[in-house]
Structure formats: structure tokens, C-alpha cells
Design a protein around this motif. Structure first.
Motif, PDB file in Angstrom:
ATOM      1  N   GLU A  12      34.521  24.867  11.721  1.00 40.26           N
ATOM      2  CA  GLU A  12      34.352  25.544  10.432  1.00 40.26           C
ATOM      3  C   GLU A  12      35.474  26.550  10.191  1.00 40.26           C
ATOM      4  O   GLU A  12      35.656  27.473  10.972  1.00 40.26           O
ATOM      5  CB  GLU A  12      32.990  26.255  10.443  1.00 40.26           C
ATOM      6  CG  GLU A  12      32.677  26.961   9.145  1.00 40.26           C
ATOM      7  CD  GLU A  12      31.517  27.953   9.302  1.00 40.26           C
ATOM      8  OE1 GLU A  12      30.578  27.691  10.077  1.00 40.26           O
ATOM      9  OE2 GLU A  12      31.595  29.005   8.643  1.00 40.26           O
TER      10      GLU A  12
ATOM     11  N   GLY B 220      33.297  29.679   5.205  1.00 44.59           N
ATOM     12  CA  GLY B 220      31.888  29.755   4.852  1.00 44.59           C
ATOM     13  C   GLY B 220      31.804  30.444   3.503  1.00 44.59           C
ATOM     14  O   GLY B 220      32.489  31.442   3.278  1.00 44.59           O
TER      15      GLY B 220
ATOM     16  N   LYS C 216      20.872  29.993   6.587  1.00 47.38           N
ATOM     17  CA  LYS C 216      21.947  30.741   5.940  1.00 47.38           C
ATOM     18  C   LYS C 216      21.546  32.170   5.563  1.00 47.38           C
ATOM     19  O   LYS C 216      20.379  32.537   5.599  1.00 47.38           O
ATOM     20  CB  LYS C 216      22.405  29.971   4.695  1.00 47.38           C
ATOM     21  CG  LYS C 216      23.123  28.661   5.013  1.00 47.38           C
ATOM     22  CD  LYS C 216      24.477  28.915   5.667  1.00 47.38           C
ATOM     23  CE  LYS C 216      25.259  27.646   5.924  1.00 47.38           C
ATOM     24  NZ  LYS C 216      26.392  27.840   6.829  1.00 47.38           N
TER      25      LYS C 216
ATOM     26  N   ASP D 297      30.126  25.076   3.724  1.00 41.29           N
ATOM     27  CA  ASP D 297      31.011  25.273   4.879  1.00 41.29           C
ATOM     28  C   ASP D 297      32.144  24.270   4.748  1.00 41.29           C
ATOM     29  O   ASP D 297      31.895  23.112   4.418  1.00 41.29           O
ATOM     30  CB  ASP D 297      30.281  24.952   6.195  1.00 41.29           C
ATOM     31  CG  ASP D 297      29.396  26.095   6.672  1.00 41.29           C
ATOM     32  OD1 ASP D 297      29.251  27.091   5.932  1.00 41.29           O
ATOM     33  OD2 ASP D 297      28.846  25.970   7.788  1.00 41.29           O
TER      34      ASP D 297
HETATM   35 MG    MG Z   1      29.584  30.211   8.612  1.00 40.86          MG
END
Ligand code: MG
Ligand code: 4AD
Length: 431
Positions: free
Chosen positions: A354, A357, A327, A345
Motif C-alpha cells: 500500500e 490510503g 477503516k 487504498d
Molecule cells: Mg492505510
């Protein structure tokens, strides 16, 4: 001709004479009567042309009007129970604006590349129209959601000297005699914003030089990014799930017709209720391994992994507590185990991947500086951002919702390219 009415509003003019302005969608002829399916960008309406009701010039237009010819139609609104819209027009007069040349997009099937090359025309089609109206609804719902919850819209710049989401997807550009990047996220600026406004959101285009050709990636897309002072990761997840539920609810309520055009299975969207399941990264990895997938701890999830992890769930799920290495530098370390960061996420159901985020942000100046060094980012460029930890640093969090991923999911469209008016991908810059 009488005053111009939009096709979608003709139900308010039953038995009255109206003027519609728009385009020919299709023509059907049979002897003393012909039918013109008309569209004006708000609705499709059947118009009936009877030999005895119009001049011979108007009646003969059946031989000259082509698909997409532009015209004004004067006629009387009638009930038409067998028509989908419930109304039709008994035509009195037609004024032609332009007879269209042979239209490249016919009513038969076309290949996707051809349609994308003709995006400037393809936008007129029923399905594209429905998708982009749902996009509009999602934007409107997002603004209302945050506006009603004491957020201030503080937009971030598009030109920036800073990377926020890693250096590999940066679009570099000349900025007079300096180098600049197109923004990857408005977040770093929003973190400054909340110290002045408490809760902010920004909404704008995002640029990422994504080299991968997938059905989920654009190089230019739009992100809605709320940022909140004094929110921890749990407060962040509470807000994210409420936000997504609200968007789905608004689309179900206000865009029934469009969802029907797209043949979306709305029973799936009706199941989007709170709370959304929350699992840790470790728990997600366990789901994969229990399902016989060969997955290495510390990797990011690919599309097939996400689909497998979400399979058991009807709602989006949130995966939190990620290995720090996967990350971005700004995510807060877990105080109990600094292998992990407090990132989250949100993964949509039905394999859409996804859509959000986010994270709690690192508020400790020393930890933040060590992360900036480790990522080889220039400390000087981030000095303004580090200032936020010098002058009244507070716990804070935020997230970004990818608009086009969300549109794709809600529309039930597996490919992201139709979720934006003018898609930009690794191979497409035109039109
Ligand atoms: Mg992401
Ligand atoms: O997960 P991402 O990279 O998060 C951020 O940029 C944070 N700075 C946001 C924040 O905390 N304010 O991107 C957020 C979302 C993803 O979940 C995805 O939905 C979408 O943006 N996204 C893309 N959508 C289309 N094409 C791409 N190339 C995308 N990359 C990310």
C-alpha cells in the motif's frame, strides 16, 4: 588553486584547469602512475597522477592517502571515453585537508545492522546517494504537482490531542502539564484547511508506534496529504492515479543515472500508465479466494494478500469500498449499503504494498458523531473537527501517500529502511 567546481559539472570545463574538493573513494597504484577515484557527493571521477606532472610530495601521497581522506585536487579536465562519466582529471596538485582514520565501511560487503549502525557514514555510498536523490526528486515532483493544480500548502501540527488513525499506534508525550500525541496524519487539520482554501496539501513527518517489525513499517515516516473540497471518492481516485503517474514520469525523466546505479528494471516503471484498475474490496477478496487463499471477509489485507491481488496488474491498483470496521472513523458511509465506507487504498505493483490510503470524508454530523462515540473517542477533543460539519459542511475527500513506501517501490528496494535518511523502527533510534 583555481575556482572550485563540482565534479558533476566538469564536462563544461574540457581542457581547463579546475579545482575539485571532496574525498578519496579508492586508490590504484602502478609504478610511475597512480589513480585516485575521487567523489564529492555529486559524482565519482577518476584522477590520474603522473610522476612527471606533479611534485614528489604530491606523487608520494599514494602511500599516505586513505579511503575517505578529504582533499582539494587541481588538474586539467580530459576526455576519457573508457570511464563511465566520460571525463577524468590529469592532476597538477593535491592539498590534503585530513588523512582519514581507517574507515569502517570498506568496499566489500557488510551486514545490514552494521551499515545501519553506521548510517552517518553509509550515506556517502553510491547506492544510498542514488536512493536519497530519487527521494528528493519525488518530493520535488509532489510539490510541483499540487502547486500547479491550485493547491495551497497548509501544514498540520506535529503535537496534537487527537488520534486520527486509531488509538493503538499513538506515540504519547508530555506537553507541559497536558498529554499530547505525535501526529499520525495531518488529515483532520487539512479538512479544516480546505474550508478556507478549497484545496490544500500538507507534507510532514508522521509518527506511529508500529509494534510490528516488517520491511514496510517505520515509526517515523513522511506523508504527502492532499485534501479537496467538493471531491467525491471517484474524483479522489482520479487525482491519486494522476499524481502517482506524474511522480514515476518525473523520476524516469530526471533520475536515469540513479535508477541505473540501483539496477532498477525501468521497463516496469514505464508501464505505469493511466488508468489504474479500480476494484472493490469484495472483488479483491474474490481474487484471493479464487487463488485458494483462506481469507475471512472483513479482515484487512496482509502483505502476501496484497502481492497476490496485484500480481495480474502492471500498474498500481486501487481497492475501494471497504467494510466500515476495517477503516478509520472519519470515512463516509456508502449511502447504498452502510456496511461499507468510501475508502480507497492504492497498492503498488511488484509486491511493494500500500502506497496510498484515502477516502471521501463523512460530512453528516450525526453519522460522524455516532462513529466518534463508537470508537470511544472523546467528543470534547473532537469538537473543533465536528464544527466543520456545523458551519457549511460539504462533500470532500483526500488521501495520503507514504513517501518511503513510494521511494522503495520506485527504487526497487524491498526494504523501507533505506528510503529515509535516518530510519526509525521499533528497534532503532540510533544514530
Ligand atoms: Mg492505510
Ligand atoms: O493509510 P494511512 O494510515 O492513511 C492515513 O493516514 C490518512 N489519514 C491519509 C489521508 O487520507 N490524508 O496512511 C497513508 C500511507 C499508507 O498508504 C502508507 O503508504 C503510509 O502512509 N504508511 C506508512 N509508511 C511507513 N511506515 C508506516 N508505519 C506507515 N503507515 C502508513
Amino acid at each position: 588553486m583555481v575556482k572550485h567546481t563540482l565534479a558533476k559539472n566538469i564536462d563544461k570545463h574540457l581542457n581547463e584547469t579546475v579545482t575539485l574538493k571532496g574525498w578519496v573513494y579508492n586508490i590504484r597504484k602502478s609504478g610511475k602512475i597512480w589513480f585516485l577515484i575521487f567523489r564529492d557527493g555529486t559524482e565519482f571521477i577518476q584522477c590520474v597522477i603522473l610522476k612527471d606532472e606533479v611534485s614528489s610530495e604530491v606523487f608520494d601521497l599514494k602511500n599516505t592517502l586513505t579511503q575517505e581522506s578529504s582533499l582539494a585536487i587541481e588538474g586539467v579536465v580530459q576526455k576519457a571515453p573508457r570511464q563511465k562519466f566520460g571525463y577524468e582529471i590529469l592532476v597538477k596538485n593535491i592539498k590534503v585537508m585530513q588523512i582519514a582514520e581507517e574507515y569502517p565501511i570498506s568496499l566489500k560487503e557488510h551486514g545490514i545492522e552494521f551499515l545501519l549502525d553506521n548510517r552517518h557514514l553509509w550515506l556517502r555510498s553510491k547506492k544510498q546517494n542514488a536512493i536519497l536523490r530519487i527521494r528528493h526528486e519525488i518530493i520535488k515532483a509532489s510539490r510541483n504537482f499540487f502547486d500547479d493544480r491550485d493547491f495551497t500548502l497548509i501544514d498540520s501540527p506535529m503535537f496534537t490531542p487527537n488520534a486520527s488513525e486509531g488509538t493503538t499506534t499513538l506515540f504519547k508525550t508530555k506537553y507541559f502539564d497536558q498529554d499530547a500525541y505525535l501526529t499520525q496524519s495531518g488529515q483532520l487539520y487539512s479538512e479544516a484547511g480546505i474550508m478556507g482554501f478549497n484545496k490544500t496539501y500538507c507534507f510532514g513527518p508522521i509518527f506511529r508506534a508500529e509494534k510490528s517489525k516488517t520491511r514496510r513499517h517505520l515509526t517515523e515516516f513522511w506523508m504527502i496529504e492532499p485534501e479537496m473540497a467538493f471531491y467525491d471518492i471517484n474524483d479522489n481516485m482520479d487525482l491519486a492515479e494522476e499524481f502517482v503517474r506524474y511522480i514515476v514520469e518525473q523520476v524516469l525523466k530526471n533520475r536515469k543515472k540513479e535508477l541505473e546505479i540501483l539496477e532498477r528494471d525501468t521497463s516496469k516503471l514505464e508501464k505505469i500508465t493511466l488508468p489504474f484498475p479500480r476494484i472493490t474490496y469484495d472483488e479483491a477478496v474474490k481474487i484471493l479466494q479464487d487463488n485458494g487463499r483462506d481469507f475471512k471477509w472483513g479482515d484487512d489485507f496482509g502483505a502476501p494478500d496484497e502481492t497476490l491481488i496485484t500480481k495480474k496488474f502492471d500498474t498500481p491498483i486501487m481497492i475501494h469500498h471497504w467494510p466500515a470496521e476495517t477503516k478509520a472513523f472519519y470515512m463516509k458511509r456508502d449511502e447504498n449499503d452502510d456496511k461499507f465506507v468510501l475508502g480507497v487504498d492504492m497498492i503498488a505493483p511488484e509486491g511493494y504494498g500500500e502506497i496510498i490510503g484515502g477516502s471521501q470524508r463523512e460530512e453528516d454530523i450525526d453519522l460522524l458523531l455516532s462513529r466518534i462515540k463508537k470508537e470511544n473517542l472523546s467528543e470534547e477533543m473532537y469538537n473543533w473537527y465536528i464544527d466543520l460539519r456545523r458551519y457549511g459542511s460539504v462533500p470532500h475527500s483526500g488521501f495520503g501517500l507514504g513517501l518511503e513506501r513510494t521511494v522503495s517501490w520506485i527504487c526497487g528496494n524491498q526494504h523501507i529502511r533505506e528510503a529515509i535518511p535516518w530510519p526509525r523502527t521499533i528497534t532503532r533510534l540510533k544514530p
